[in-house]
Design a protein around this motif. Structure first.
Motif: not given
Length: 372
Positions: A49-61
Motif C-alpha cells: 500500500v506504499d504510494v511513494g514514501n520510500n521515494n524519499f528514503l535512502n533505501t533499495m526498496a
C-alpha cells in the motif's frame, strides 16, 4: 468461453463478483451513490500500500522507475505494481481521493485533508524487519509520523472538529508481510527463526501490532480495517527457494502465516469487546487470494506460477530491475513481481475489502464500516 460445467467448480460468491467486475462502470456508480461522508483515509503498512514514501528514503526498496507504473496514468510513482494500489481502488469505490505519501514535502495544507498514506516498503511490525534494504518506516515509526501529522491538523481545526474528523476517518492497516519474507524467513540475516517457533513468532507479531493499533486509538482514530496476510508460500519468491515441489506452494510458509492471521482475527474480537466506541474489522486476504489461485479463469487470469516482471526461477525470484521489459499480457498474470497479489488482482482484493461478505471481511466490510 467458459461452459456451464466450469462454473460448477466456482463458488457463488466468485460468480457474483465476476458479474459485478464485468460491470465496473455500473458498480462504481452504485457504490459511490451509497457512500456516506468519510473524513479521510489513513494508511499504514508496507509495499502493498506504499504510494511513494520510500521515494524519499535512502533505501533499495523503491519502485519509482519503469516498468513499475507501466499501466498507471501517472507512470512510476513508487507504487509496487504495474498500475494502481489497493488504496487507489478503495478510494474510488468509496468516493474518497487516495491520500498522498507522508514523506512527500508537498503533503501539507489542504492536500492532507483527505488523509495521509504512511506505508513504507520493507517496513514491518518489528522495527528490525527489512533493515537490510536500508531506511524504511517501521509500523512504530509510522504511528509517530501520524502523531506529527496530527499536530498539523490541530492548526487547521479546533479540538471538537478534529475529534469528529478522526472518528469519521477510516484507518487501513496492511502489515506483517515483511516480518516474514524480510525477517523470519531469512535466517542468514535475522535470528528470529532461531529464537521463536512459528506459533510464538505469530503471537509476538500480533502482540506488537496490538500496541500500535491502541496507540492510534488513543490518538483519536476509531475505525480500523486490518488486512491479514495472503499465502506468502505461493509467491514466486518463495517458490523459487526450492522448498516445495515445482509449481507447488510452500505449505510450511503458509502455515506460519495462518498462525498470524488466526491471532489477528482473535484480536479483532477482543478489541471490539473492550472498545465499544470503535470498530475493528479483519480482512481475510488469505481467503481471497486462495480463491484467485484456485479459480484463476474465473478472474480472466492465466499465469499463476510466474511473475510478469523480475528475474530468477519462475521469472520472479526478485523484484523488477530498472527498465526491464515486463510480460506482454499483464492483465492475465496474478503476480507482477516476486512479491506483488498485478493491478488486475489488486482490483479484486480491493473490491472485496469494500464490499465482501463476512468470510472476506469479519465482521463487516469497509463500506459497512463507513456507514456506522
Amino acid at each position: 468461453m467458459v461452459g456451464r460445467g466450469r462454473f460448477e467448480y466456482v463458488s457463488t460468491a466468485t460468480m457474483f463478483l465476476v458479474i459485478l467486475l464485468s460491470l465496473d462502470g455500473i458498480l462504481m456508480t452504485q457504490v459511490n451513490s451509497q457512500s456516506p461522508s468519510i473524513s479521510a483515509l489513513f494508511i499504514f503498512g508496507d509495499s502493498l500500500v506504499d504510494v511513494g514514501n520510500n521515494n524519499f528514503l535512502n533505501t533499495m526498496a523503491k519502485a519509482n522507475f519503469f516498468p513499475y507504473g507501466i499501466d498507471f496514468s501517472n507512470g512510476a510513482t513508487g507504487r509496487f505494481s504495474n498500475g494502481k494500489s489497493p488504496i487507489d481502488f478503495i478510494g474510488e469505490f468509496l468516493g474518497v481521493p487516495s491520500p498522498p505519501p507522508f514523506a512527500d514535502p508537498s503533503s501539507v495544507g489542504s492536500r492532507i485533508l483527505n488523509g495521509v498514506n504512511f506505508a513504507s516498503a520493507s517496513g514491518g511490525i518489528l522495527d528490525e524487519s527489512g533493515q537490510h534494504y536500508g531506511d524504511r518506516y517501521s509500523l512504530s515509526q509510522q504511528v509517530m509520523n501520524f502523531n506529527n501529522t496530527l499536530n498539523k491538523y490541530k492548526t487547521m481545526m479546533n479540538a471538537t472538529a478534529l475529534s469528529q474528523y478522526l472518528a469519521k476517518s477510516i484507518t487501513i492497516m496492511v502489515s506483517g508481510n515483511n516480518d516474514y519474507i524480510n525477517n523470519y524467513l531469512l535466517p542468514e540475516l535475522y535470528r528470529t527463526s532461531s529464537n521463536y517457533t512459528a506459533q510464538e513468532f505469530g503471537n509476538l507479531l500480533v502482540s506488537k501490532y496490538k500496541q500500535q493499533i491502541m496507540a492510534l486509538y488513543n490518538l483519536g482514530l476509531r475505525k480500523f480495517f486490518l488486512a491479514g496476510i495472503a499465502p506468502l508460500g505461493c509467491t514466486p519468491n518463495q517458490k523459487a527457494r526450492g522448498l516445495a515441489p515445482p509449481r507447488r506452494c510452500v505449505e510450511l510458509v503458509n502455515q506460519m502465516v495462518r498462525f498470524f492471521n488466526e491471532g489477528l482475527r482473535s484480536m479483532v474480537d477482543q478489541l471490539s469487546k473492550n472498545h465499544a466506541d470503535a470498530i475493528f474489522s479483519y480482512g481475510n486476504s488469505y481467503r481471497v487470494f486462495e480463491d484467485i489461485l484456485n479459480n484463476p479463469a474465473a478472474y480472466s487470469l492465466s499465469f499463476v506460477d510466474r511473475a510478469c516482471c523480475g528475474v530468477g526461477i519462475y521469472r520472479g525470484q526478485l523484484s523488477c530491475l530498472p527498465y526491464q521489459l515486463p510480460c506482454a499480457f499483464r492483465s492475465q498474470y496474478i503476480f507482477w513481481d516476486a512479491f506483488h497479489p498485478t493491478q488486475s488482482v489488486i482490483n479484486v482484493f480491493s473490491w472485496r475489502a469494500v464490499n465482501g461478505p463476512p468470510d472476506d471481511c469479519y465482521p463487516i466490510n469497509i463500506k459497512q464500516m463507513a456507514l456506522r
